[in-house]
Motif scaffolding. Structure first.
Motif, PDB file in Angstrom:
ATOM      1  N   PHE A 217      11.149   6.581 -38.587  1.00  0.00           N
ATOM      2  CA  PHE A 217      11.961   7.412 -39.492  1.00  0.00           C
ATOM      3  C   PHE A 217      12.806   6.265 -40.169  1.00  0.00           C
ATOM      4  N   ILE A 218      12.324   5.679 -41.357  1.00  0.00           N
ATOM      5  CA  ILE A 218      12.928   4.680 -42.084  1.00  0.00           C
ATOM      6  C   ILE A 218      13.280   5.353 -43.348  1.00  0.00           C
ATOM      7  N   PRO A 219      14.430   5.260 -43.731  1.00  0.00           N
ATOM      8  CA  PRO A 219      14.901   6.002 -45.058  1.00  0.00           C
ATOM      9  C   PRO A 219      14.163   5.652 -46.375  1.00  0.00           C
ATOM     10  N   ASP A 220      13.674   4.218 -46.532  1.00  0.00           N
ATOM     11  CA  ASP A 220      12.937   3.845 -47.548  1.00  0.00           C
ATOM     12  C   ASP A 220      11.516   4.506 -47.599  1.00  0.00           C
ATOM     13  N   ILE A 221      11.123   4.477 -46.555  1.00  0.00           N
ATOM     14  CA  ILE A 221       9.816   4.964 -46.397  1.00  0.00           C
ATOM     15  C   ILE A 221       9.801   6.467 -46.587  1.00  0.00           C
ATOM     16  N   MET A 222      10.773   7.212 -46.095  1.00  0.00           N
ATOM     17  CA  MET A 222      10.782   8.709 -45.923  1.00  0.00           C
ATOM     18  C   MET A 222      10.876   9.151 -47.592  1.00  0.00           C
ATOM     19  N   LYS A 223      11.696   8.142 -48.327  1.00  0.00           N
ATOM     20  CA  LYS A 223      11.949   8.569 -49.686  1.00  0.00           C
ATOM     21  C   LYS A 223      10.524   8.469 -50.406  1.00  0.00           C
ATOM     22  N   GLU A 224       9.722   7.504 -50.142  1.00  0.00           N
ATOM     23  CA  GLU A 224       8.569   7.252 -50.801  1.00  0.00           C
ATOM     24  C   GLU A 224       7.674   8.649 -50.652  1.00  0.00           C
ATOM     25  N   PHE A 225       7.896   9.224 -49.800  1.00  0.00           N
ATOM     26  CA  PHE A 225       6.800  10.141 -49.199  1.00  0.00           C
ATOM     27  C   PHE A 225       7.613  11.771 -49.523  1.00  0.00           C
ATOM     28  N   GLU A 226       8.623  11.669 -50.104  1.00  0.00           N
ATOM     29  CA  GLU A 226       9.321  12.898 -50.689  1.00  0.00           C
ATOM     30  C   GLU A 226       8.491  14.002 -51.541  1.00  0.00           C
ATOM     31  N   GLY A 227       8.029  15.172 -51.025  1.00  0.00           N
ATOM     32  CA  GLY A 227       7.299  15.976 -51.635  1.00  0.00           C
ATOM     33  C   GLY A 227       5.830  16.136 -51.212  1.00  0.00           C
ATOM     34  N   SER A 228       5.424  15.214 -50.224  1.00  0.00           N
ATOM     35  CA  SER A 228       4.178  14.988 -49.464  1.00  0.00           C
ATOM     36  C   SER A 228       4.326  15.732 -48.250  1.00  0.00           C
ATOM     37  N   VAL A 229       3.455  16.499 -47.700  1.00  0.00           N
ATOM     38  CA  VAL A 229       3.288  17.122 -46.574  1.00  0.00           C
ATOM     39  C   VAL A 229       3.586  16.255 -45.378  1.00  0.00           C
ATOM     40  N   SER A 230       4.317  16.774 -44.499  1.00  0.00           N
ATOM     41  CA  SER A 230       4.940  15.933 -43.282  1.00  0.00           C
ATOM     42  C   SER A 230       4.598  16.809 -42.081  1.00  0.00           C
ATOM     43  N   LEU A 231       4.267  15.838 -40.889  1.00  0.00           N
ATOM     44  CA  LEU A 231       3.958  16.302 -39.887  1.00  0.00           C
ATOM     45  C   LEU A 231       4.415  15.474 -38.654  1.00  0.00           C
ATOM     46  N   GLU A 232       5.731  15.520 -37.837  1.00  0.00           N
ATOM     47  CA  GLU A 232       6.066  14.771 -37.026  1.00  0.00           C
ATOM     48  C   GLU A 232       5.271  14.638 -35.705  1.00  0.00           C
ATOM     49  N   ILE A 233       5.152  13.202 -35.493  1.00  0.00           N
ATOM     50  CA  ILE A 233       4.321  12.850 -34.274  1.00  0.00           C
ATOM     51  C   ILE A 233       5.255  12.845 -33.065  1.00  0.00           C
ATOM     52  N   HIS A 234       4.708  13.463 -32.031  1.00  0.00           N
ATOM     53  CA  HIS A 234       5.358  13.349 -30.732  1.00  0.00           C
ATOM     54  C   HIS A 234       4.324  13.750 -29.523  1.00  0.00           C
ATOM     55  N   ALA A 235       4.865  13.221 -28.472  1.00  0.00           N
ATOM     56  CA  ALA A 235       4.004  13.455 -27.283  1.00  0.00           C
ATOM     57  C   ALA A 235       4.120  15.114 -26.628  1.00  0.00           C
ATOM     58  N   SER A 236       3.147  15.804 -26.953  1.00  0.00           N
ATOM     59  CA  SER A 236       3.361  17.126 -26.619  1.00  0.00           C
ATOM     60  C   SER A 236       3.113  17.505 -25.149  1.00  0.00           C
ATOM     61  N   ASP A 237       3.858  18.627 -24.692  1.00  0.00           N
ATOM     62  CA  ASP A 237       3.521  18.767 -23.318  1.00  0.00           C
ATOM     63  C   ASP A 237       2.185  18.621 -22.656  1.00  0.00           C
ATOM     64  N   GLY A 238       1.330  19.432 -23.700  1.00  0.00           N
ATOM     65  CA  GLY A 238      -0.091  19.378 -23.390  1.00  0.00           C
ATOM     66  C   GLY A 238      -0.838  17.981 -23.112  1.00  0.00           C
TER      67      GLY A 238
END
Length: 267
Positions: A198-219
């Motif tokens: 979650f780097i602000p400069d990078i997040m800004k570049e992708f404003e308006g794009s579809v986003s899906l956070e990656i995490h280790a799901s319980d499954g």
């Protein structure tokens, strides 16, 4: 041209090959993990429609690189017999920034795309001969032009980029590279998948794009633990109830971090 000459030209474009890295990362993942992303509505929409971007940020240790390898393998398998689909991928690495300048990154993408073709394009051979004679390297704009024409030869193209936060920042390298990717997408309709912290400069570049956070799901954690529980002391394997208690405690403790449950089960 001979096979050796083709190999020389490909190595001239860039000696970097991400194939071994892809195989190593994917082979270390637990079978069945990452399905939550592949089955998600956002990923399936990205997959089925051209000119789409899916940006997948995540905290350190969330498993972004493993997920990237799963996406690459999924696409490679799905389109294995379709030579009209181009699939390329990059694994950015902070320790290799000098090898991953913008020109190097787009050269790697170009190399992967022309490797899927039955023969090297004439414009690539021509550029090689010109620079080889003068002992010079191709310019960013020259590689960019070749990349645009090469992508246009495919009915669909996918570019997968892992760890944008580790891409070169000095001299505006990362920004220049992303600008090239978005420009290429606008002109050719390619699909772009990228991961980052979650780097602000990078997040800004992708404003308006579809986003899906990656995490280790319980499954995913459950699948990983089921596959590695045998590594624990023998008294654990003799007690199913203890195994369930241990898995429950680990799932509660890791809080979405892939690295955490890997370290716990190994240590």
């Amino acid at each position: 041209m001979s096979t050796d000459q083709n190999a020389d030209i490909l190595d001239w474009l860039t000696p970097i090959d991400y194939g071994h890295q892809q195989s190593d990362i994917f082979n270390r993942h637990q079978e069945g993990t990452g399905q939550w992303l592949l089955n998600s509505e956002k990923f399936q929409a990205w997959l089925s429609t051209s000119k789409q971007t899916l940006f997948c940020p995540g905290i350190p240790g969330a498993g972004k690189t493993v997920i990237t390898s799963i996406v690459v393998e999924y696409l490679s398998t799905k389109f294995r017999n379709d030579t009209t689909v181009g699939i390329t991928y990059l694994y950015c690495n902070f320790q290799r920034q000098q090898e991953q300048k913008p020109a190097d990154l787009i050269a790697s993408i170009l190399k992967q795309l022309i490797q899927r073709q039955p023969s090297l394009p004439e414009n690539v051979i021509s550029l090689y001969k010109h620079h080889y004679a003068n002992r010079t390297r191709p310019l960013f704009d020259e590689i960019s032009k070749l990349l645009h024409s090469t992508v246009s030869n495919y009915s669909r193209a996918f570019i997968i980029i892992d760890a944008l936060d580790e891409c070169q920042v000095s001299d505006g390298g990362r920004k220049k590279f992303l600008l090239e990717m978005f420009n290429l997408q606008a002109k050719t309709g390619l699909n772009l998948f990228a991961t980052s912290r979650f780097i602000p400069d990078i997040m800004k570049e992708f404003e308006g794009s579809v986003s899906l956070e990656i995490h280790a799901s319980d499954g995913d954690v459950q699948k990983y633990l089921n596959g590695h529980i045998s590594q624990l002391p023998s008294f654990v394997s003799r007690s199913p109830s203890l195994q369930e208690d241990i898995k429950g405690e680990i799932i509660n403790a890791v809080k979405g971090m892939y690295v955490s449950y890997y370290a716990i089960i190994v240590d």
